[in-house]
Motif scaffolding. Structure first.
Motif, PDB file in Angstrom:
ATOM      1  N   GLU A   3       0.838  -1.202   0.000  1.00 22.75           N
ATOM      2  CA  GLU A   3       0.000   0.000   0.000  1.00 22.75           C
ATOM      3  C   GLU A   3       0.869   1.247   0.000  1.00 22.75           C
ATOM      4  OE1 GLU A   3      -3.127  -0.367  -0.297  1.00 22.75           O
ATOM      5  OE2 GLU A   3      -3.524  -2.387   0.426  1.00 22.75           O
ATOM      6  N   VAL A   4       0.257   2.337  -0.433  1.00 23.06           N
ATOM      7  CA  VAL A   4       0.904   3.650  -0.300  1.00 23.06           C
ATOM      8  C   VAL A   4       0.170   4.373   0.823  1.00 23.06           C
ATOM      9  CG1 VAL A   4       1.473   5.817  -1.433  1.00 23.06           C
ATOM     10  CG2 VAL A   4       1.495   3.687  -2.745  1.00 23.06           C
ATOM     11  N   VAL A   5       0.888   4.613   1.900  1.00 23.51           N
ATOM     12  CA  VAL A   5       0.280   5.147   3.109  1.00 23.51           C
ATOM     13  C   VAL A   5       0.699   6.601   3.283  1.00 23.51           C
ATOM     14  CG1 VAL A   5       0.168   4.888   5.631  1.00 23.51           C
ATOM     15  CG2 VAL A   5       0.352   2.858   4.172  1.00 23.51           C
ATOM     16  N   ALA A   6      -0.258   7.464   3.577  1.00 26.02           N
ATOM     17  CA  ALA A   6       0.071   8.866   3.858  1.00 26.02           C
ATOM     18  C   ALA A   6      -0.466   9.241   5.229  1.00 26.02           C
ATOM     19  CB  ALA A   6      -0.524   9.779   2.792  1.00 26.02           C
ATOM     20  N   ALA A   7       0.416   9.801   6.063  1.00 20.98           N
ATOM     21  CA  ALA A   7      -0.024  10.388   7.330  1.00 20.98           C
ATOM     22  C   ALA A   7      -0.006  11.898   7.123  1.00 20.98           C
ATOM     23  CB  ALA A   7       0.910   9.977   8.458  1.00 20.98           C
ATOM     24  N   THR A  22       1.808   2.341  14.199  1.00 27.11           N
ATOM     25  CA  THR A  22       1.078   1.797  13.047  1.00 27.11           C
ATOM     26  C   THR A  22       1.841   2.075  11.753  1.00 27.11           C
ATOM     27  OG1 THR A  22      -0.999   2.114  14.225  1.00 27.11           O
ATOM     28  CG2 THR A  22      -1.136   1.908  11.824  1.00 27.11           C
ATOM     29  N   LEU A  23       2.415   3.270  11.639  1.00 33.29           N
ATOM     30  CA  LEU A  23       3.201   3.590  10.434  1.00 33.29           C
ATOM     31  C   LEU A  23       4.415   2.656  10.341  1.00 33.29           C
ATOM     32  CD1 LEU A  23       3.169   7.524  10.405  1.00 33.29           C
ATOM     33  CD2 LEU A  23       1.662   5.959   9.166  1.00 33.29           C
ATOM     34  N   ALA A  24       5.072   2.428  11.480  1.00 30.50           N
ATOM     35  CA  ALA A  24       6.234   1.522  11.485  1.00 30.50           C
ATOM     36  C   ALA A  24       5.808   0.104  11.081  1.00 30.50           C
ATOM     37  CB  ALA A  24       6.886   1.518  12.866  1.00 30.50           C
ATOM     38  N   LYS A  25       4.597  -0.273  11.472  1.00 35.07           N
ATOM     39  CA  LYS A  25       4.071  -1.591  11.105  1.00 35.07           C
ATOM     40  C   LYS A  25       3.816  -1.665   9.592  1.00 35.07           C
ATOM     41  CE  LYS A  25       0.810  -4.934  12.953  1.00 35.07           C
ATOM     42  NZ  LYS A  25      -0.181  -5.204  13.989  1.00 35.07           N
ATOM     43  N   HIS A  26       3.311  -0.581   9.016  1.00 29.13           N
ATOM     44  CA  HIS A  26       3.135  -0.529   7.559  1.00 29.13           C
ATOM     45  C   HIS A  26       4.486  -0.696   6.860  1.00 29.13           C
ATOM     46  CE1 HIS A  26      -1.088   0.326   6.748  1.00 29.13           C
ATOM     47  NE2 HIS A  26      -1.116   1.205   7.731  1.00 29.13           N
ATOM     48  N   VAL A  27       5.493   0.014   7.373  1.00 28.14           N
ATOM     49  CA  VAL A  27       6.842  -0.089   6.771  1.00 28.14           C
ATOM     50  C   VAL A  27       7.313  -1.541   6.833  1.00 28.14           C
ATOM     51  CG1 VAL A  27       9.266   0.600   7.008  1.00 28.14           C
ATOM     52  CG2 VAL A  27       7.450   2.318   7.277  1.00 28.14           C
ATOM     53  N   ALA A  28       7.119  -2.176   8.002  1.00 26.00           N
ATOM     54  CA  ALA A  28       7.546  -3.578   8.175  1.00 26.00           C
ATOM     55  C   ALA A  28       6.825  -4.518   7.208  1.00 26.00           C
ATOM     56  CB  ALA A  28       7.310  -4.014   9.625  1.00 26.00           C
ATOM     57  N   SER A  29       5.603  -4.137   6.792  1.00 21.57           N
ATOM     58  CA  SER A  29       4.862  -4.989   5.835  1.00 21.57           C
ATOM     59  C   SER A  29       5.222  -4.688   4.386  1.00 21.57           C
ATOM     60  CB  SER A  29       3.352  -4.801   5.960  1.00 21.57           C
ATOM     61  OG  SER A  29       2.950  -4.616   7.236  1.00 21.57           O
ATOM     62  N   GLY A  30       6.140  -3.748   4.172  1.00 22.13           N
ATOM     63  CA  GLY A  30       6.563  -3.443   2.805  1.00 22.13           C
ATOM     64  C   GLY A  30       5.793  -2.299   2.164  1.00 22.13           C
ATOM     65  N   ASP A  31       4.974  -1.598   2.936  1.00 23.21           N
ATOM     66  CA  ASP A  31       4.235  -0.455   2.389  1.00 23.21           C
ATOM     67  C   ASP A  31       5.148   0.780   2.324  1.00 23.21           C
ATOM     68  OD1 ASP A  31       2.055  -2.124   2.412  1.00 23.21           O
ATOM     69  OD2 ASP A  31       1.216  -1.323   4.276  1.00 23.21           O
ATOM     70  N   LYS A  69      13.163   7.239  12.015  1.00 23.97           N
ATOM     71  CA  LYS A  69      13.093   6.182  13.048  1.00 23.97           C
ATOM     72  C   LYS A  69      11.921   5.232  12.754  1.00 23.97           C
ATOM     73  CE  LYS A  69      16.215   7.574  16.303  1.00 23.97           C
ATOM     74  NZ  LYS A  69      17.095   8.413  15.504  1.00 23.97           N
ATOM     75  N   ILE A  70      10.869   5.786  12.174  1.00 22.81           N
ATOM     76  CA  ILE A  70       9.695   4.976  11.838  1.00 22.81           C
ATOM     77  C   ILE A  70       9.940   4.198  10.543  1.00 22.81           C
ATOM     78  CG2 ILE A  70       7.337   5.299  10.929  1.00 22.81           C
ATOM     79  CD1 ILE A  70       6.993   7.427  13.171  1.00 22.81           C
ATOM     80  N   GLY A  71      10.887   4.697   9.736  1.00 25.23           N
ATOM     81  CA  GLY A  71      11.217   4.034   8.476  1.00 25.23           C
ATOM     82  C   GLY A  71      10.456   4.598   7.290  1.00 25.23           C
ATOM     83  N   ALA A  72       9.822   5.766   7.485  1.00 24.02           N
ATOM     84  CA  ALA A  72       9.048   6.381   6.390  1.00 24.02           C
ATOM     85  C   ALA A  72       9.983   7.142   5.446  1.00 24.02           C
ATOM     86  CB  ALA A  72       8.012   7.332   6.974  1.00 24.02           C
ATOM     87  N   GLN A  73       9.420   7.585   4.324  1.00 25.62           N
ATOM     88  CA  GLN A  73      10.155   8.413   3.356  1.00 25.62           C
ATOM     89  C   GLN A  73      10.459   9.773   4.004  1.00 25.62           C
ATOM     90  OE1 GLN A  73      10.529   7.082   0.105  1.00 25.62           O
ATOM     91  NE2 GLN A  73       9.491   5.267   0.851  1.00 25.62           N
TER      92      GLN A  73
END
Ligand SMILES: [Zn+2]
Length: 228
Positions: A3-7, A22-31, A69-73
């Motif tokens: 998925e492409v996730v935007a906060a 939750t964002l870190a969990k998305h990163v861990a799932s490959g989003d 730290k969360i692994g986001a862009q």
């Protein structure tokens, strides 16, 4: 499918407080995860102009660190005036935000609970819901509202606007990343029992977790969900 996730948040630290685990969990799932900060320009903060600019730089550096730290862009800063989004028309906020969101083209969105005490939070939620109003071409599967301690729970009027979560995410495995992101914001964090303290954040996550039978959770309101 990833998925492409935007906060989409008003201020630096809202994303970590509201949905960091939750964002870190998305990163861990490959989003792919993007964080957009709408209102961190110089506004009504009490500093003088140059101190305000310095504080802004400091906040943006902290945000870059926290998001990593969360692994986001790398985060996107829109620099609209802090604590004064209500001084702009909703249309002005939308015009600034919409091109960025069109570029990201998210499938899952996290934003503020629309009933927060903080006016910037409310405006961002309203702008997001307007930009992503249901259209035949929309690929948005879900929009979720998160809680931000020291704003969401301080709403005193409008009982119907109070935060009543109906989606919970188990963040037991990514809570450390949320805390690491919050530590990047040491300039914003306070000592317990302030609600913006690590201990209070952990207490909330513990309570949200226990509500649904897991160790630590983040809670959301489902603003919209569509199964395509
Ligand atoms: Zn905020």
């Amino acid at each position: 499918m990833s998925e492409v996730v935007a906060a989409i948040v008003a201020h630096a630290d809202d994303e970590a407080l509201g949905c960091g685990g939750t964002l870190a969990k998305h990163v861990a799932s490959g989003d792919s995860v993007y964080v957009v900060f709408v209102a961190d320009g110089t506004g009504s903060r009490s500093e003088g102009q140059s101190e305000g600019a310095l504080a802004l730089q400091q906040r943006q550096r902290a945000a870059i660190d926290a998001v990593s730290k969360i692994g986001a862009q790398s985060p996107i800063f829109l620099d609209l005036p802090d604590n004064q989004l209500d001084a702009l028309s909703l249309l002005e906020v939308i015009k600034t935000l919409e091109p960025v969101l069109t570029e990201i083209d998210p499938t899952i969105i996290y934003t503020h609970h629309g009933g927060d005490l903080n006016i910037d939070h409310r405006t961002v939620c309203q702008a997001v819901m307007t930009i992503f109003r249901p259209m035949p071409s929309s690929g948005v599967k879900a929009i979720y509202g998160f809680e931000t301690m020291s704003s969401t729970e301080w709403r005193f009027d409008e009982p119907r606007a109070h935060f009543t979560p109906n989606r919970y995410v188990d963040v037991s495995n990514t809570f450390e990343k949320k805390v690491a992101a919050l530590r990047a914001y040491d300039i914003e964090m306070r000592e317990f029992p302030h609600p913006r303290s690590i201990k209070a954040v952990e207490a909330l996550a513990t309570y949200r977790g226990a509500t649904v039978g897991c160790t630590l959770a983040e809670a959301f309101t489902v603003l919209r969900q569509v199964d395509f």
